[in-house]
Design a protein around this motif. Structure first.
Motif, PDB file in Angstrom:
ATOM      1  N   ILE A 276       0.820  -1.221   0.000  1.00 13.45           N
ATOM      2  CA  ILE A 276       0.000   0.000   0.000  1.00 13.45           C
ATOM      3  C   ILE A 276       0.849   1.264   0.000  1.00 13.45           C
ATOM      4  CG2 ILE A 276      -1.775   1.263   1.274  1.00 13.45           C
ATOM      5  CD1 ILE A 276      -2.668  -1.432   2.443  1.00 13.45           C
ATOM      6  N   VAL A 277       1.898   1.295   0.841  1.00  9.34           N
ATOM      7  CA  VAL A 277       2.692   2.501   1.042  1.00  9.34           C
ATOM      8  C   VAL A 277       3.833   2.526   0.033  1.00  9.34           C
ATOM      9  CG1 VAL A 277       4.095   3.800   2.694  1.00  9.34           C
ATOM     10  CG2 VAL A 277       2.106   2.493   3.483  1.00  9.34           C
ATOM     11  N   PRO A 278       4.076   3.652  -0.637  1.00  8.50           N
ATOM     12  CA  PRO A 278       5.235   3.740  -1.550  1.00  8.50           C
ATOM     13  C   PRO A 278       6.548   3.557  -0.792  1.00  8.50           C
ATOM     14  CG  PRO A 278       3.691   5.548  -1.925  1.00  8.50           C
ATOM     15  CD  PRO A 278       3.248   4.876  -0.661  1.00  8.50           C
ATOM     16  N   VAL A 279       7.502   2.865  -1.419  1.00  8.54           N
ATOM     17  CA  VAL A 279       8.794   2.601  -0.781  1.00  8.54           C
ATOM     18  C   VAL A 279       9.896   3.118  -1.695  1.00  8.54           C
ATOM     19  CG1 VAL A 279       7.974   0.595   0.492  1.00  8.54           C
ATOM     20  CG2 VAL A 279       8.907   0.293  -1.797  1.00  8.54           C
ATOM     21  N   PRO A 280      11.045   3.537  -1.107  1.00  6.05           N
ATOM     22  CA  PRO A 280      12.167   3.989  -1.946  1.00  6.05           C
ATOM     23  C   PRO A 280      12.789   2.832  -2.702  1.00  6.05           C
ATOM     24  CG  PRO A 280      12.778   3.949   0.362  1.00  6.05           C
ATOM     25  CD  PRO A 280      11.300   3.695   0.331  1.00  6.05           C
ATOM     26  N   THR A 281      13.479   3.144  -3.783  1.00 10.71           N
ATOM     27  CA  THR A 281      14.079   2.103  -4.617  1.00 10.71           C
ATOM     28  C   THR A 281      15.163   1.334  -3.873  1.00 10.71           C
ATOM     29  OG1 THR A 281      15.619   3.761  -5.489  1.00 10.71           O
ATOM     30  CG2 THR A 281      13.580   3.348  -6.728  1.00 10.71           C
ATOM     31  N   MET A 282      15.860   1.992  -2.929  1.00  8.34           N
ATOM     32  CA  MET A 282      16.885   1.291  -2.153  1.00  8.34           C
ATOM     33  C   MET A 282      16.271   0.154  -1.347  1.00  8.34           C
ATOM     34  SD  MET A 282      20.032   0.991  -1.505  1.00  8.34           S
ATOM     35  CE  MET A 282      21.074   0.196  -0.276  1.00  8.34           C
ATOM     36  N   LEU A 283      15.141   0.435  -0.682  1.00  3.89           N
ATOM     37  CA  LEU A 283      14.459  -0.599   0.095  1.00  3.89           C
ATOM     38  C   LEU A 283      13.913  -1.688  -0.825  1.00  3.89           C
ATOM     39  CD1 LEU A 283      13.522  -1.511   2.863  1.00  3.89           C
ATOM     40  CD2 LEU A 283      11.462  -0.133   2.572  1.00  3.89           C
ATOM     41  N   LEU A 284      13.515  -1.291  -2.029  1.00  7.96           N
ATOM     42  CA  LEU A 284      13.027  -2.272  -2.993  1.00  7.96           C
ATOM     43  C   LEU A 284      14.150  -3.227  -3.420  1.00  7.96           C
ATOM     44  CD1 LEU A 284      10.286  -2.803  -4.340  1.00  7.96           C
ATOM     45  CD2 LEU A 284      11.067  -1.463  -6.288  1.00  7.96           C
ATOM     46  N   ASP A 285      15.359  -2.699  -3.630  1.00  6.68           N
ATOM     47  CA  ASP A 285      16.505  -3.547  -3.977  1.00  6.68           C
ATOM     48  C   ASP A 285      16.809  -4.535  -2.859  1.00  6.68           C
ATOM     49  OD1 ASP A 285      16.776  -2.361  -6.408  1.00  6.68           O
ATOM     50  OD2 ASP A 285      18.346  -0.954  -5.782  1.00  6.68           O
ATOM     51  N   VAL A 286      16.766  -4.046  -1.603  1.00 10.16           N
ATOM     52  CA  VAL A 286      17.008  -4.946  -0.455  1.00 10.16           C
ATOM     53  C   VAL A 286      15.957  -6.051  -0.410  1.00 10.16           C
ATOM     54  CG1 VAL A 286      17.071  -5.071   2.061  1.00 10.16           C
ATOM     55  CG2 VAL A 286      18.172  -3.161   0.867  1.00 10.16           C
ATOM     56  N   GLY A 287      14.695  -5.702  -0.698  1.00 13.93           N
ATOM     57  CA  GLY A 287      13.637  -6.707  -0.701  1.00 13.93           C
ATOM     58  C   GLY A 287      13.836  -7.763  -1.769  1.00 13.93           C
ATOM     59  N   PHE A 288      14.254  -7.341  -2.975  1.00 14.83           N
ATOM     60  CA  PHE A 288      14.493  -8.320  -4.044  1.00 14.83           C
ATOM     61  C   PHE A 288      15.627  -9.281  -3.680  1.00 14.83           C
ATOM     62  CE2 PHE A 288      12.465  -5.172  -7.104  1.00 14.83           C
ATOM     63  CZ  PHE A 288      11.335  -5.952  -7.268  1.00 14.83           C
ATOM     64  N   ILE A 289      16.706  -8.768  -3.120  1.00 14.65           N
ATOM     65  CA  ILE A 289      17.830  -9.632  -2.726  1.00 14.65           C
ATOM     66  C   ILE A 289      17.410 -10.575  -1.606  1.00 14.65           C
ATOM     67  CG2 ILE A 289      20.163  -9.644  -1.805  1.00 14.65           C
ATOM     68  CD1 ILE A 289      19.914  -8.691  -4.706  1.00 14.65           C
ATOM     69  N   ALA A 290      16.643 -10.046  -0.640  1.00 16.94           N
ATOM     70  CA  ALA A 290      16.154 -10.902   0.447  1.00 16.94           C
ATOM     71  C   ALA A 290      15.242 -12.005  -0.097  1.00 16.94           C
ATOM     72  CB  ALA A 290      15.411 -10.062   1.478  1.00 16.94           C
ATOM     73  N   ASN A 291      14.440 -11.697  -1.097  1.00 18.52           N
ATOM     74  CA  ASN A 291      13.557 -12.694  -1.711  1.00 18.52           C
ATOM     75  C   ASN A 291      14.364 -13.814  -2.353  1.00 18.52           C
ATOM     76  OD1 ASN A 291      11.245 -13.915  -2.693  1.00 18.52           O
ATOM     77  ND2 ASN A 291      11.128 -12.611  -4.493  1.00 18.52           N
ATOM     78  N   ILE A 292      15.405 -13.437  -3.085  1.00 21.35           N
ATOM     79  CA  ILE A 292      16.263 -14.455  -3.700  1.00 21.35           C
ATOM     80  C   ILE A 292      16.966 -15.285  -2.629  1.00 21.35           C
ATOM     81  CG2 ILE A 292      18.291 -14.796  -5.164  1.00 21.35           C
ATOM     82  CD1 ILE A 292      17.475 -12.285  -6.707  1.00 21.35           C
ATOM     83  N   MET A 293      17.448 -14.637  -1.558  1.00 24.66           N
ATOM     84  CA  MET A 293      18.148 -15.357  -0.490  1.00 24.66           C
ATOM     85  C   MET A 293      17.217 -16.357   0.198  1.00 24.66           C
ATOM     86  SD  MET A 293      19.940 -13.749   2.924  1.00 24.66           S
ATOM     87  CE  MET A 293      18.341 -13.191   3.532  1.00 24.66           C
TER      88      MET A 293
END
Length: 709
Positions: free
Chosen positions: A31-48
């Protein structure tokens, strides 16, 4: 460093609420917009997380070791969808600023994996979707559905088997409770996996739909809101959409592989890598591979530089496995000195195994796990069967190799005493001659170790000819196991000890506490209970209904009987159970009785020496065995069940006299036969003068007519 107790409660509360808080954060991420830096961390955490799930799924020994997998799959799917929603918002809002607007991870996937060409990216994504949705997800879903159905259908049978083992004394109540919990957990797990497989399928479909939303939404926003041309909007937004889709699809593919690996696993002590390597470790599988690759390498049009090295690798694997299979398998337990005194430990000189099966090196393959360990499975089945038959848990069988034995020889020891030995050939079959088999079969002539039948050891290729000629063909593992079964069943009394008696009493306490309290330690000691049970087992009387045995002992306690008298009195209480082990309930009991003159002579001999184990004179004993043999042999040849019936005073003595010659023949007193049981007297042995030949009769008689005071 000591932990401050004032922080213990908040830390515990934080740990307990971590999962609900994480789920709320995932919802906020949508729901809440997130910065691209936090989005990158989320993608890496998803892969991990996806990689960690795959590694755990590959290393568990059985599916239940990862019982939390359905929930983990749900949470990982929600996390990935939340990232998809957040990245879609960023792509549509800031995509016109360039490929880096949605973060470095999406940019890297778009630039590196597909080379910056969004057409290639679309095709790569389509291929991944087909692999994930059509192949892996569909197959895993089908396996989950079938596994759940079979597991739930088998649940009542498994529960009944646990109850049967508990009633037979093979399991303690705690073990039965743990087994029930395991069965229930298994049913819940496969039911959850059937539903969790739908998450994987739905996630793959959602990724496809999100890709279309990103493409069409980006094209419309780029051209309408930001004034971009169609080609410029397509280059930017399709690149970002494909990069975003690939970032989500790779973890989704990993989780699909993990789900498929979990539902297709078979329980094994090894992990998946060890299980596969052990089952591919046969030289006969790699020899043809090396040969076929070599032949393909000789074809001119084939790439010899690839095929011939591959053939060499397969040949090396074949040679290594072949060498290992030919080497004799010997397990050597190292003896280590614990100090300068070089002490010898008790375990080095004591052998506490009650039952021991020793094999020559030529028979070791029968217990090799890589070849199925056929003998071990049969030994376990024998222990389970005999435990149910006699009513106490049979001790484990220690199987060991003995290089001092000839290669094809084996020996069976019970309580350290050699009770049986013979030979078997691991790569051959034993053909048993039933007496009317056709001739023409060639092989190694022997006697069957269990029943003494004429037999031949033949090659496996002659199985069909042997069956056609009328032979009964069995494998070597069955031959050894049957021999072991015969010897152990006749030695049940020697295998029963005080610990087994205590186990029976403990089991009795759980259901009949007052009866157990009235049995021991007063008026009977544990040693007395053990002696009585061993006396019953010596004559193949089972201990399955130990409650009736205990009730009989408690009722007879005021009479202060000697042990021999107590055994006979308890047998009379168990008469119905004893007779039922001889013939079915609806059939009359075939009986061999003694002539009245011989019966009187036997009773007089026992009364003259009431405490003697062998009250009969040698000549009288020899003549008794002689006339009994004439009556028994026709019954043994016809494989009919029967009993020898005599007076209660001399039953025990007659039983001991005949036990060595006819260990399977029951000797009963007429007081042990229920009043409602019909008796068919098939022979009467003895006479008024010299002992006469048995006179057979076919007419059923009342056993009371034979014994008249």
């Amino acid at each position: 460093m000591m932990r401050n107790p004032m922080f213990a409660v908040p830390l515990a509360a934080l740990k307990g609420n971590a999962l609900p808080v994480a789920i709320l954060l995932l919802v906020m991420l949508m729901i809440v917009p997130v910065p691209t830096m936090l989005l990158d961390v989320g993608f890496i955490a998803n892969i991990m997380i996806s990689l960690a799930v795959v590694m755990v799924a590959m290393n568990v020994a059985k599916p239940l070791d990862f019982s939390s997998f359905p929930t983990v799959l749900l949470l990982a799917t929600i996390f990935r969808l939340a990232l998809n929603v957040a990245s879609t918002r960023v792509v549509l809002v800031d995509g016109h600023n360039g490929p880096a607007a949605a973060g470095h991870v999406i940019e890297a996937f778009g630039a590196f994996l597909i080379g910056g060409d969004y057409i290639v990216g679309l095709f790569v994504f389509a291929v991944l979707m087909i692999i994930n949705l059509v192949v892996i997800t569909k197959g895993a879903g089908r396996v989950s559905e079938v596994s759940a159905r079979f597991t739930l259908d088998a649940l009542p049978g498994k529960q009944m088997a646990i109850d049967a083992d508990l009633n037979a004394g093979l399991l303690t109540p705690d073990e039965a409770k743990a087994r029930r919990q395991e069965v229930s957990t298994e049913a819940d797990f496969y039911g959850s996996m059937d539903g969790a497989s739908k998450f994987v399928k739905g996630d793959a479909i959602a990724s496809l739909l999100i890709l279309f939303v990103n493409i069409f939404g980006g094209l419309i926003l780029g051209m309408v809101s930001h004034g971009l041309s169609f080609s410029e909007a397509a280059q930017i937004y399709i690149m970002l959409a494909v990069g975003d889709a690939l970032v989500a699809q790779v973890p989704a593919l990993l989780l699909s592989i993990a789900a498929a690996a979990i539902v297709t696993r078979v329980s094994s002590p090894l992990d998946l890598a060890g299980q596969i390597s052990s089952q591919f470790g046969f030289s006969r599988a790699w020899g043809p591979v090396a040969g076929i690759l070599t032949l393909l390498g000789m074809v001119p049009a084939m790439p010899q530089l690839v095929l011939l090295p591959a053939a060499a690798v397969a040949g090396a694997i074949y040679w290594t496995l072949r060498k290992a299979e030919r080497a004799p398998v010997r397990v050597v337990e190292p003896i280590t000195d614990t100090g300068p005194s070089h002490l010898i430990e008790w375990h080095e000189v004591a052998d506490i195994a009650p039952i021991k099966l020793e094999l020559g090196y030529g028979l070791v393959s029968l217990v090799d796990e890589r070849k199925g360990a056929a003998l071990m499975g049969r030994v376990t089945a024998i222990r389970r069967q005999l435990s149910r038959e006699f009513g106490f848990v049979m001790p484990m069988v220690k199987v060991a190799d003995d290089l001092s034995l000839p290669g094809n020889a084996y020996q069976i020891r019970i309580s350290g005493v050699l009770v049986g030995e013979d030979q078997a050939w691991a790569n051959e079959l034993l053909a048993l001659d039933s007496g009317d088999c056709l001739e023409g079969l060639t092989g190694r002539a022997v006697k069957d170790p269990s029943f003494g039948l004429d037999a031949l050891w033949i090659a496996e290729r002659d199985r069909t000819d042997a069956v056609a000629a009328g032979y009964t063909v069995v494998d070597p593992a069955t031959v050894i196991a049957t021999h072991l079964n015969q010897l152990v069943s006749t030695s049940a009394a020697e295998l029963f000890g005080m610990d087994d008696a205590q186990a029976l009493i403990n089991n009795l306490k759980e259901s009949y506490p007052q009866l157990a309290a009235g049995l021991t330690p007063v008026p009977y000691t544990l040693a007395a209970v053990t002696t009585l049970c061993r006396a019953l087992l010596a004559e193949r009387v089972p201990l399955r209904d130990f409650r009736r045995i205990a009730e009989a002992m408690v009722d007879l306690a005021p009479r202060n009987l000697e042990m021999n008298e107590l055994v006979e009195a308890v047998r009379q209480r168990l008469g119905g159970l004893i007779v039922q082990t001889i013939v079915p309930v609806k059939m009359p009991l075939p009986a061999i009785t003694f002539d009245s003159a011989l019966e009187s002579l036997l009773v007089q001999s026992v009364q003259s020496a009431p405490q003697a184990s062998w009250p009969f004179e040698p000549e009288l004993a020899r003549r008794i065995i002689s006339v009994i043999d004439a009556a028994v042999q026709p019954m043994l040849v016809a494989a009919r069940s029967f009993a020898i019936i005599t007076s209660p005073l001399c039953r025990a003595a007659v039983g001991r006299l005949l036990r060595a010659q006819y260990s399977d023949v029951a000797v009963l007193s007429f007081l042990e036969i229920p009043e409602t049981k019909k008796v068919e007297v098939i022979a009467v042995v003895g006479g008024t003068g010299p002992l006469a030949e048995p006179a057979a009769t076919d007419a059923p008689q009342d056993i009371g007519d034979t014994y008249v005071d």
